[in-house]
Scaffold this motif. Structure first.
Motif, PDB file in Angstrom:
ATOM      1  N   ALA A  68       0.846  -1.201   0.000  1.00 31.18           N
ATOM      2  CA  ALA A  68       0.000   0.000   0.000  1.00 31.18           C
ATOM      3  C   ALA A  68       0.877   1.245   0.000  1.00 31.18           C
ATOM      4  O   ALA A  68       0.609   2.219  -0.716  1.00 31.18           O
ATOM      5  CB  ALA A  68      -0.914  -0.010   1.224  1.00 31.18           C
ATOM      6  N   ASN A  72       1.264   4.089  -2.928  1.00 31.63           N
ATOM      7  CA  ASN A  72       1.090   5.507  -2.625  1.00 31.63           C
ATOM      8  C   ASN A  72       2.222   6.362  -3.178  1.00 31.63           C
ATOM      9  O   ASN A  72       1.980   7.470  -3.684  1.00 31.63           O
ATOM     10  CB  ASN A  72       0.999   5.719  -1.112  1.00 31.63           C
ATOM     11  CG  ASN A  72      -0.330   5.265  -0.532  1.00 31.63           C
ATOM     12  OD1 ASN A  72      -1.261   4.961  -1.271  1.00 31.63           O
ATOM     13  ND2 ASN A  72      -0.411   5.218   0.789  1.00 31.63           N
ATOM     14  N   GLN A 295      -5.645   0.433   3.700  1.00 34.68           N
ATOM     15  CA  GLN A 295      -5.622  -0.359   2.468  1.00 34.68           C
ATOM     16  C   GLN A 295      -5.245  -1.823   2.717  1.00 34.68           C
ATOM     17  O   GLN A 295      -5.193  -2.612   1.785  1.00 34.68           O
ATOM     18  CB  GLN A 295      -4.640   0.267   1.472  1.00 34.68           C
ATOM     19  CG  GLN A 295      -5.002   1.701   1.084  1.00 34.68           C
ATOM     20  CD  GLN A 295      -3.960   2.331   0.191  1.00 34.68           C
ATOM     21  OE1 GLN A 295      -3.478   1.715  -0.749  1.00 34.68           O
ATOM     22  NE2 GLN A 295      -3.576   3.562   0.485  1.00 34.68           N
ATOM     23  N   ASP A 407      -6.771  -2.432  -8.821  1.00 31.66           N
ATOM     24  CA  ASP A 407      -7.961  -1.594  -8.740  1.00 31.66           C
ATOM     25  C   ASP A 407      -8.902  -1.798  -9.919  1.00 31.66           C
ATOM     26  O   ASP A 407     -10.030  -1.311  -9.903  1.00 31.66           O
ATOM     27  CB  ASP A 407      -7.556  -0.113  -8.672  1.00 31.66           C
ATOM     28  CG  ASP A 407      -6.842   0.219  -7.373  1.00 31.66           C
ATOM     29  OD1 ASP A 407      -7.054  -0.529  -6.396  1.00 31.66           O
ATOM     30  OD2 ASP A 407      -6.073   1.194  -7.346  1.00 31.66           O
TER      31      ASP A 407
END
Length: 442
Positions: A68, A72, A295, A407
């Motif tokens: 995660a 980012n 996340q 995603d």
């Protein structure tokens, strides 16, 4: 009715409910573990909870937390572009590279979950960016791990060969290894054909071409506005284009290498190592990564925690041994071998393959001794049937793929896809392996 039957029926019930109803199967498994453990096995609640795999839970949390942070700050995006450049932009080669790298890691001694934890998130990052079927990519990683998993110096291979030696069975190290590698290669090839691999063969990608940026949203979050390379304009925060490697990305790459080296070479728990690396990175940029913990794949954590707890109750009830001994007592050795392959496949889909192998191989000894079945090929069939089902979302490897989904697909959809595929593998895989290795009487 004996506790072994109660545990089996409860397993069927929770599986049916979890499939038909939108309820996390981990929650159902906790209920089943509590009821069966308390009222059929007379276990205390402490003993029931003792079955949860803390190692697995920590691995899921640590790995998804670390990646995660990598998402980012754009490190995953950087890795994806670099790897595509390395294969000359040939998208069709990417799944096979992931298969080969994961197989190599397990073949030289890495634990299968550790290899999947390292390669899986990166592979699924490719899937999200370049519109590769996420199911195909995730299962390529798992099959790669199992393909190399029975080399003579691997964990699975060492366990299998030592159990054979302890039970005075002839050594068949290369037979087991090559059989597993071939079976998993075949399964990967089938997935490649059925899930869009031929379409990928026509694609060529230039990772430095800005025209390809529409394939993904940028993964960088936070930080100051920076100029996009080659355009001389400012790009708002959250849409950073293809930039040079930043300091935070270098540190994240160093963290990845460190996690791999410490967990694989020094044999340290990858969950502890990953979460330590994630905490260090978060400490260096606390504002940017303050929401990274959200996340973590918490629904997957619940799923695996519940199912692993129930798997321990199932084992405590003696259900696998009960069915295995029944199979060994059948008149026809070949049919008994088929039943044992299914026992290995079904149990391993919910429990640890590493823990199952030392249990199921000795159960097969009477069939080998009295039925005229080849020891090497039968053990290979048992080993493969007990590990190809690690694609299940309830096993460590399958859960890692679910936890790191791209995603481009929602978690419920991806969960159903993995579950459907794993059901097909559980139902068909042991029979096909048995038919190829045991039935002909090689």
């Amino acid at each position: 009715m004996g506790p072994e039957w109660v545990a089996i029926l409860a397993l069927v019930a929770l599986f049916v409910m979890g499939t038909l109803l939108p309820i996390n199967m981990g929650a159902l498994a906790y209920v089943a573990a509590w009821l069966v453990g308390m009222f059929s096995l007379d276990l205390s609640e402490r003993e029931i909870l003792g079955g949860v795999s803390g190692d697995l839970i920590l691995t899921l949390i640590g790995v998804t937390y670390l990646f995660a942070i990598a998402k980012n700050n754009g490190t995953v995006d950087l890795i994806v572009r670099s790897a595509v450049r390395a294969v000359g932009g040939r998208v069709a080669l990417i799944p096979w590279v992931m298969f080969a790298v994961t197989a190599l890691l397990t073949a030289i001694g890495a634990a299968s979950p550790a290899a999947c934890a390292i390669i899986g998130p990166i592979a699924l990052g490719f899937a999200g960016r370049y519109k590769i079927n996420p199911l195909m990519m995730g299962m390529f990683v798992v099959h790669g791990a199992q393909g190399g998993g029975f080399s003579p110096i691997s964990i699975y291979g060492t366990i299998t060969n030592s159990v054979m030696e302890e039970n005075n069975l002839p050594s068949s190290e290369l037979t087991v290894f090559l059989a597993s590698l071939v079976v998993n290669l075949v399964m990967a090839a089938i997935l490649f054909v059925l899930l869009g691999g031929r379409r990928l063969m026509e694609q060529r990608i230039d990772p430095d071409d800005p025209a390809d940026d529409h394939l993904t949203e940028d993964l960088h979050r936070g930080g100051a506005t920076v100029p996009a390379r080659g355009y001389g304009t400012s790009v708002p925060t959250g849409t950073t284009q293809a930039l040079g490697v930043r300091r935070d990305q270098v540190l994240t790459l160093v963290a990845f290498v460190g996690v791999a080296l410490v967990s694989l070479i020094f044999d340290k728990n990858i969950g502890f190592v990953s979460i330590t690396a994630a905490v260090v990175l978060a400490t260096l940029a606390p504002k940017e990564h303050k929401d990274a913990v959200r996340q973590i794949a918490w629904p997957t954590v619940l799923l695996v925690a519940g199912v692993s707890t129930y798997a321990a109750v199932l084992t405590e009830a003696g259900s696998p041994e009960f069915v295995g001994n029944w199979a060994a007592g059948l008149g026809a050795a070949v049919i008994g071998a088929l039943v044992l392959c299914y026992v290995g496949g079904v149990v391993s889909a919910f429990a640890s393959s590493t823990a199952l192998l030392p249990v199921i191989i000795p159960i097969a000894v009477p069939l080998i001794g009295n039925g005229g079945i080849s020891a090497g090929l039968f053990v290979a069939a048992l080993a493969i049937a007990s590990t190809i089902v690690d694609v299940s979302p309830f096993s460590t490897n399958g859960a890692l793929m679910l936890a790191n989904r791209p995603d481009s697909i929602t978690e419920p959809v991806y969960y159903k896809q993995i579950l459907t595929y794993s059901m097909i593998v559980v139902l068909v895989g042991p029979m096909l392996v048995w038919a190829a290795l045991v039935l002909p009487g090689w």
